[in-house]
Design a protein around this motif. Structure first.
Motif, PDB file in Angstrom:
ATOM      1  N   SER A  11       0.855  -1.186   0.000  1.00  0.00           N
ATOM      2  CA  SER A  11       0.000   0.000   0.000  1.00  0.00           C
ATOM      3  C   SER A  11       0.887   1.230   0.000  1.00  0.00           C
ATOM      4  N   LYS A  12       0.265   2.386   0.086  1.00  0.00           N
ATOM      5  CA  LYS A  12       1.035   3.631   0.103  1.00  0.00           C
ATOM      6  C   LYS A  12       1.965   3.706   1.310  1.00  0.00           C
ATOM      7  N   THR A  13       1.615   2.989   2.358  1.00  0.00           N
ATOM      8  CA  THR A  13       2.435   3.028   3.582  1.00  0.00           C
ATOM      9  C   THR A  13       3.537   1.977   3.580  1.00  0.00           C
ATOM     10  N   GLY A  14       3.605   1.171   2.517  1.00  0.00           N
ATOM     11  CA  GLY A  14       4.670   0.177   2.432  1.00  0.00           C
ATOM     12  C   GLY A  14       4.144  -1.241   2.334  1.00  0.00           C
ATOM     13  N   GLN A  15       5.022  -2.210   2.558  1.00  0.00           N
ATOM     14  CA  GLN A  15       4.684  -3.617   2.457  1.00  0.00           C
ATOM     15  C   GLN A  15       4.476  -4.213   3.847  1.00  0.00           C
ATOM     16  N   LYS A  16       3.540  -5.158   3.926  1.00  0.00           N
ATOM     17  CA  LYS A  16       3.256  -5.784   5.205  1.00  0.00           C
ATOM     18  C   LYS A  16       2.650  -7.155   4.958  1.00  0.00           C
ATOM     19  N   SER A  17       2.891  -8.075   5.883  1.00  0.00           N
ATOM     20  CA  SER A  17       2.331  -9.418   5.787  1.00  0.00           C
ATOM     21  C   SER A  17       1.283  -9.621   6.878  1.00  0.00           C
ATOM     22  N   TYR A  18       0.221 -10.343   6.510  1.00  0.00           N
ATOM     23  CA  TYR A  18      -0.838 -10.715   7.446  1.00  0.00           C
ATOM     24  C   TYR A  18      -1.045 -12.220   7.350  1.00  0.00           C
ATOM     25  N   PHE A  19      -1.427 -12.816   8.469  1.00  0.00           N
ATOM     26  CA  PHE A  19      -1.532 -14.272   8.529  1.00  0.00           C
ATOM     27  C   PHE A  19      -2.932 -14.671   8.974  1.00  0.00           C
ATOM     28  N   ALA A  20      -3.336 -15.858   8.558  1.00  0.00           N
ATOM     29  CA  ALA A  20      -4.690 -16.309   8.872  1.00  0.00           C
ATOM     30  C   ALA A  20      -4.771 -17.821   8.827  1.00  0.00           C
ATOM     31  N   GLU A  21      -5.732 -18.329   9.551  1.00  0.00           N
ATOM     32  CA  GLU A  21      -6.010 -19.759   9.489  1.00  0.00           C
ATOM     33  C   GLU A  21      -6.517 -20.139   8.099  1.00  0.00           C
ATOM     34  N   THR A  22      -7.347 -19.254   7.505  1.00  0.00           N
ATOM     35  CA  THR A  22      -7.879 -19.502   6.167  1.00  0.00           C
ATOM     36  C   THR A  22      -7.845 -18.214   5.361  1.00  0.00           C
ATOM     37  N   VAL A  23      -7.271 -18.292   4.159  1.00  0.00           N
ATOM     38  CA  VAL A  23      -7.287 -17.185   3.206  1.00  0.00           C
ATOM     39  C   VAL A  23      -8.358 -17.501   2.168  1.00  0.00           C
ATOM     40  N   ILE A  24      -9.241 -16.532   1.912  1.00  0.00           N
ATOM     41  CA  ILE A  24     -10.351 -16.726   0.972  1.00  0.00           C
ATOM     42  C   ILE A  24     -10.214 -15.711  -0.152  1.00  0.00           C
ATOM     43  N   LEU A  25     -10.031 -16.192  -1.370  1.00  0.00           N
ATOM     44  CA  LEU A  25      -9.877 -15.304  -2.519  1.00  0.00           C
ATOM     45  C   LEU A  25     -11.262 -14.928  -3.063  1.00  0.00           C
ATOM     46  N   CYS A  26     -11.511 -13.635  -3.086  1.00  0.00           N
ATOM     47  CA  CYS A  26     -12.752 -13.082  -3.645  1.00  0.00           C
ATOM     48  C   CYS A  26     -12.390 -11.955  -4.606  1.00  0.00           C
ATOM     49  N   ALA A  27     -11.314 -12.147  -5.349  1.00  0.00           N
ATOM     50  CA  ALA A  27     -10.773 -11.092  -6.214  1.00  0.00           C
ATOM     51  C   ALA A  27     -11.313 -11.141  -7.632  1.00  0.00           C
ATOM     52  N   GLY A  28     -12.180 -12.105  -7.934  1.00  0.00           N
ATOM     53  CA  GLY A  28     -12.806 -12.153  -9.242  1.00  0.00           C
ATOM     54  C   GLY A  28     -12.121 -13.090 -10.207  1.00  0.00           C
ATOM     55  N   ALA A  29     -12.765 -13.314 -11.342  1.00  0.00           N
ATOM     56  CA  ALA A  29     -12.332 -14.334 -12.290  1.00  0.00           C
ATOM     57  C   ALA A  29     -11.051 -13.985 -13.023  1.00  0.00           C
ATOM     58  N   ILE A  30     -10.596 -12.750 -12.906  1.00  0.00           N
ATOM     59  CA  ILE A  30      -9.319 -12.366 -13.519  1.00  0.00           C
ATOM     60  C   ILE A  30      -8.215 -12.294 -12.476  1.00  0.00           C
TER      61      ILE A  30
END
Length: 561
Positions: free
Chosen positions: A242-261
């Motif tokens: 983002s504009k503030t830089g790079q960062k990592s986030y962690f989760a038990e489950t990652v769910i992709l809802c970014a669309g068909a492209i």
């Protein structure tokens, strides 16, 4: 400050992401929703998004992926900007608000093709769950869901729409009051995600102030997910920028809802996809899944427009944008019934020319052509290569040409001909796109041209021939199959309904990417829950089916938990 670990991390704040964020945070789970575009608080939604007529929001480049382009037809020199939403609510924040479901047979075929549990009987409860239908209360409809569904009343139909309705009746396409009731050929008032003439997006419906107030739900806008973080075959989180830089986030489950492209593009950047292609780009392989990015589908269409006299145009205070929708059967061998669609518009754009034009936008509602999404390189800053490969299946090309002839005949009907003057084949090319960009300069230019069109029929025909079209008339195209075929292939457009690039199916099916609950094959900790999991594009505008998918998958996730 945001915490670094969540129960669920949702990538993409479009229609499906908003549903997921609401449903998964309802039981106290820690949920992070990451959206690449802007977020708007419920009390600060821009007026162009709220507007029941979508043409301003749709043409606002602030709400789109700026560099996303696509090849529409293979081997035809036409690489064009492909408008996809990039803001909270996704396409539901800028689309035409059409709330179609598709055919029951679509979902039965999903299930029989390997997406177990996605038959019509199983998905109908989730279509009912998402909606609060303001017009109907019966076995087909829900009345207490988050999303209001209402319809354009026949009383608001313009003279053009009324005339086309009469032509439909004479061609055996009857009027159906409820387009989301019993499925079949017919025309109808259009169901809309709308209340009191104002848009209700998935963000407005599923992320109101009361939901946003949940302390365990965090929304992170204007943040791009660079790639997924993996440990062996376990997905553990995401890297963001983002504009503030790079960062990592962690989760038990990652769910992709970014669309068909963008969902398949993110998987591939993360080493999940066709191993041969990814290795050539220097991407380390996490899981060799050949189906990622394949099976891309859309609804290919073209349009015919005509000049309308003032009394036959859309009234300034009329609801919505598309005033009437029709479905009919092509009768083409190897194609299902009710496989074609027509949207009727008595106002074709926001600008003065558009206000004077009526359009019949027609498309193949059950297409068979498939394309691909692939990576150009490993950088998240580079949009993927999108090739729709439209009309590669001859059934699609043949039906679209047949539809052109059918619509041309409709415009010659005794009720329509006096209303729809000087009809012409309309296109969605670079010139039309440029003039449709919402700004004062385009308003001024189109205002001058519109005044000239009003001044005399002879001048109007000259403008249509030399300025609006490439000189080809409807008669020219009808008299030459070669010219018609060329016109269709050079001017076919999608309806912004991309699907099926991470499609559901058996793990033994090399072209499938996810199981029936959205889990990515051969991996743990990651799911896909957007239009990309559709086994094929249903006979409907895809926003409501996408919301249904998120409702059903969120229910499955919560039941598993």
């Amino acid at each position: 400050m945001y915490p670094l670990f969540f129960d669920y991390l949702i990538v993409g704040g479009g229609s499906s992401g908003c549903v997921m964020a609401n449903r998964l945070s309802a039981d106290g789970s820690q949920v992070l929703l990451v959206e690449a575009g802007p977020d708007f608080a419920p009390d600060a939604i821009p007026d162009d998004i709220l507007d029941g007529n979508p043409t301003r929001a749709y043409y606002n480049t602030r709400y789109q992926w700026p560099s996303l382009t696509a090849t529409i037809v293979q081997n035809v020199s036409r690489h064009t900007h492909y408008e996809q939403a990039r803001l909270i609510g996704g396409g539901s924040s800028i689309n035409a608000q059409v709330a179609n479901r598709g055919a029951p047979a679509d979902y039965d075929d999903w299930a029989s093709g390997g997406a177990a549990g996605w038959d019509w009987e199983s998905v109908l409860p989730f279509f009912r769950r998402l909606e609060s239908d303001l017009d109907f209360s019966n076995e087909y409809h829900g009345n207490d869901g988050p999303l209001p569904i209402t319809r354009v009343g026949k009383a608001e139909w313009s003279g053009f729409i009324c005339a086309v309705s009469e032509a439909y009746q004479s061609r055996g396409i009857p009027f159906r009051p409820d387009f989301n009731g019993e499925f079949g050929d017919g025309h109808s008032v259009v169901p809309l995600t709308n209340r009191n003439r104002r848009r209700v997006s998935a963000a407005m419906a599923y992320l109101p102030a009361s939901v946003r107030a949940r302390p365990h739900l965090k929304i992170l806008p204007e943040t791009t997910v660079v790639r997924l973080i993996s440990s062996g075959r376990q997905i553990t989180g995401v890297e963001t920028e983002s504009k503030t830089g790079q960062k990592s986030y962690f989760a038990e489950t990652v769910i992709l809802c970014a669309g068909a492209i963008h969902s398949p593009a993110l998987l591939m950047r993360s080493g999940i996809g066709p191993a041969g292609q990814l290795s050539k780009l220097g991407i380390a392989i996490v899981a060799n899944l050949d189906g990622v990015g394949k099976n891309l589908q859309e609804h290919p269409g073209v349009a015919i427009s005509a000049y309308l006299k003032p009394n036959d145009r859309m009234a300034p205070n009329a609801t919505g944008y598309i005033q009437m929708h029709a479905r009919y059967s092509s009768g083409h061998e190897g194609c299902p019934s009710t496989d074609m669609a027509i949207s009727a518009l008595a106002k074709s754009a926001w600008h003065p020319i558009g206000k004077r034009l009526g359009t019949l936008n027609f498309w193949v509602n059950r297409s068979f052509s498939t394309g691909t999404v692939s990576l150009k390189n490993s950088s998240h800053a580079t949009e993927p290569e999108v090739n729709f490969n439209m009309l590669s299946d001859n059934r699609d090309a043949d039906r679209l040409k047949k539809a052109f002839r059918f619509v041309a005949q409709l415009l010659e009907h005794k009720a329509v001909a006096p209303v729809a003057l000087d009809p012409f084949p309309s296109t969605w090319t670079g010139r039309a796109k440029r003039i449709s960009s919402y700004n004062r300069i385009n308003y001024g230019i189109t205002g001058v041209v519109a005044a000239l069109m009003d001044s005399s029929s002879r001048l109007r025909r000259g403008i249509i021939k030399s300025v609006i079209t490439d000189g080809r008339s409807i008669a020219d195209l009808l008299n030459s199959d070669e010219l018609l075929d060329r016109f269709i292939r050079q001017n076919v457009f999608g309806n912004f309904h991309p699907t099926s690039t991470c499609r559901m199916g058996s793990s033994e099916d090399l072209n499938s990417v996810t199981d029936a609950s959205g889990r990515v094959h051969r991996l743990a900790g990651v799911r896909v829950a957007d239009a990309s999991v559709m086994p094929f594009c249903p006979r409907a505008n895809t926003n409501i089916p996408t919301i249904m998918i998120a409702e059903k998958m969120s229910d499955a996730i919560l039941n598993e938990r």
